[in-house]
Design a protein around this motif. Structure first.
Motif, PDB file in Angstrom:
ATOM      1  N   ALA A   1      12.389  39.435  25.326  1.00 38.47           N
ATOM      2  CA  ALA A   1      12.621  41.018  25.379  1.00 38.47           C
ATOM      3  C   ALA A   1      13.091  41.135  26.643  1.00 38.47           C
ATOM      4  CB  ALA A   1      11.170  41.454  25.266  1.00 38.47           C
ATOM      5  N   ASP A   2      14.048  42.241  26.661  1.00 37.70           N
ATOM      6  CA  ASP A   2      14.875  42.455  27.692  1.00 37.70           C
ATOM      7  C   ASP A   2      14.143  42.635  29.114  1.00 37.70           C
ATOM      8  OD1 ASP A   2      17.508  44.823  26.197  1.00 37.70           O
ATOM      9  OD2 ASP A   2      17.267  42.546  26.445  1.00 37.70           O
ATOM     10  N   SER A   3      12.840  43.295  28.783  1.00 38.16           N
ATOM     11  CA  SER A   3      11.941  43.365  29.774  1.00 38.16           C
ATOM     12  C   SER A   3      11.314  42.245  30.484  1.00 38.16           C
ATOM     13  CB  SER A   3      10.807  44.301  29.453  1.00 38.16           C
ATOM     14  OG  SER A   3      10.036  43.859  28.493  1.00 38.16           O
ATOM     15  N   VAL A   4      11.519  41.066  29.728  1.00 44.26           N
ATOM     16  CA  VAL A   4      10.885  39.709  30.697  1.00 44.26           C
ATOM     17  C   VAL A   4      12.093  38.787  30.716  1.00 44.26           C
ATOM     18  CG1 VAL A   4       8.714  40.334  29.416  1.00 44.26           C
ATOM     19  CG2 VAL A   4      10.449  38.651  28.545  1.00 44.26           C
ATOM     20  N   GLN A   5      13.542  39.277  30.334  1.00 49.39           N
ATOM     21  CA  GLN A   5      14.449  38.167  30.363  1.00 49.39           C
ATOM     22  C   GLN A   5      14.714  37.715  32.019  1.00 49.39           C
ATOM     23  OE1 GLN A   5      16.665  37.237  27.740  1.00 49.39           O
ATOM     24  NE2 GLN A   5      17.040  35.527  29.114  1.00 49.39           N
ATOM     25  N   GLY A   6      14.495  36.523  32.232  1.00 48.32           N
ATOM     26  CA  GLY A   6      14.773  35.940  33.348  1.00 48.32           C
ATOM     27  C   GLY A   6      13.527  35.861  34.503  1.00 48.32           C
ATOM     28  N   ARG A   7      12.239  36.278  33.759  1.00 48.03           N
ATOM     29  CA  ARG A   7      11.138  36.172  34.364  1.00 48.03           C
ATOM     30  C   ARG A   7       9.844  35.296  33.765  1.00 48.03           C
ATOM     31  NH1 ARG A   7       7.902  40.387  35.208  1.00 48.03           N
ATOM     32  NH2 ARG A   7       8.728  41.500  33.319  1.00 48.03           N
ATOM     33  N   PHE A   8      10.087  35.329  32.317  1.00 52.85           N
ATOM     34  CA  PHE A   8       9.191  34.615  31.698  1.00 52.85           C
ATOM     35  C   PHE A   8       9.956  33.543  30.560  1.00 52.85           C
ATOM     36  CE2 PHE A   8       6.021  38.271  30.379  1.00 52.85           C
ATOM     37  CZ  PHE A   8       5.926  38.372  31.730  1.00 52.85           C
ATOM     38  N   THR A   9       9.256  32.506  30.632  1.00 52.26           N
ATOM     39  CA  THR A   9       9.957  31.431  30.049  1.00 52.26           C
ATOM     40  C   THR A   9       8.871  30.698  28.816  1.00 52.26           C
ATOM     41  OG1 THR A   9      11.101  30.698  31.773  1.00 52.26           O
ATOM     42  CG2 THR A   9      10.679  28.908  30.184  1.00 52.26           C
ATOM     43  N   ILE A  10       9.422  30.713  27.488  1.00 54.59           N
ATOM     44  CA  ILE A  10       8.574  30.031  26.419  1.00 54.59           C
ATOM     45  C   ILE A  10       8.906  28.518  26.238  1.00 54.59           C
ATOM     46  CG2 ILE A  10      10.217  30.892  24.821  1.00 54.59           C
ATOM     47  CD1 ILE A  10       7.796  31.337  22.871  1.00 54.59           C
ATOM     48  N   SER A  11       8.106  27.896  25.947  1.00 50.36           N
ATOM     49  CA  SER A  11       8.037  26.476  25.718  1.00 50.36           C
ATOM     50  C   SER A  11       6.988  25.982  24.678  1.00 50.36           C
ATOM     51  CB  SER A  11       7.942  25.599  26.928  1.00 50.36           C
ATOM     52  OG  SER A  11       6.887  25.607  27.665  1.00 50.36           O
ATOM     53  N   ARG A  12       7.247  24.765  24.265  1.00 54.42           N
ATOM     54  CA  ARG A  12       6.265  24.054  23.363  1.00 54.42           C
ATOM     55  C   ARG A  12       6.417  22.708  23.645  1.00 54.42           C
ATOM     56  NH1 ARG A  12       8.539  25.670  17.667  1.00 54.42           N
ATOM     57  NH2 ARG A  12       7.147  24.155  16.729  1.00 54.42           N
ATOM     58  N   ASP A  13       5.242  22.118  23.212  1.00 58.00           N
ATOM     59  CA  ASP A  13       4.821  20.651  23.270  1.00 58.00           C
ATOM     60  C   ASP A  13       4.323  20.174  21.763  1.00 58.00           C
ATOM     61  OD1 ASP A  13       4.032  18.059  23.503  1.00 58.00           O
ATOM     62  OD2 ASP A  13       3.066  18.302  25.510  1.00 58.00           O
TER      63      ASP A  13
END
Length: 121
Positions: free
Chosen positions: A60-72
């Motif tokens: 979402a534009d509101s979290v771009q650059g602050r949040f990172t999604i990842s998976r194991d």
């Protein structure tokens, strides 16, 4: 029965960080797309971040650059690293995953129970 269990929410000061986890359990053959959503009081649930099985992420534009999604994939777990948190990030955060319980049927959508994130001084 497939279950998603979130953890990692809590109270944090503005500018702080939290890391959410979403662990899948049960009988399934593959997890396709995973996503994090949030819902603040009086608001609709909104997509925060999504991650496909081939590693393509969207935010979402509101979290771009602050949040990172990842998976194991080995641990069947998805993560949401949240940095530079703001009071407007306060919400219940939910994970959703498209999970195949067999190779015969199409994947189904599964939701976690939600975890509260509160950003306040």
């Amino acid at each position: 029965q497939v279950q998603l269990v979130e953890s990692g929410g809590g109270l944090v000061q503005p500018g702080g960080s939290l890391r959410l986890s979403c662990a899948a359990s049960g009988r399934f053959v593959r997890i396709d797309t995973v996503g994090w959503y949030r819902q603040a009081p009086g608001n609709q649930r909104e997509l925060v971040a999504g991650l496909t099985s081939d590693g393509t992420a969207n935010y979402a534009d509101s979290v771009q650059g602050r949040f990172t999604i990842s998976r194991d994939n080995d641990k069947n777990t998805a993560f949401l690293q949240m940095n530079s948190l703001k009071p407007e990030d306060t919400a219940v955060y939910y994970c959703k995953a498209q999970i195949r319980t067999s190779w015969v049927f199409s994947p189904g959508d599964y939701w976690g129970q939600g975890t509260q994130v509160t950003v306040s001084s």
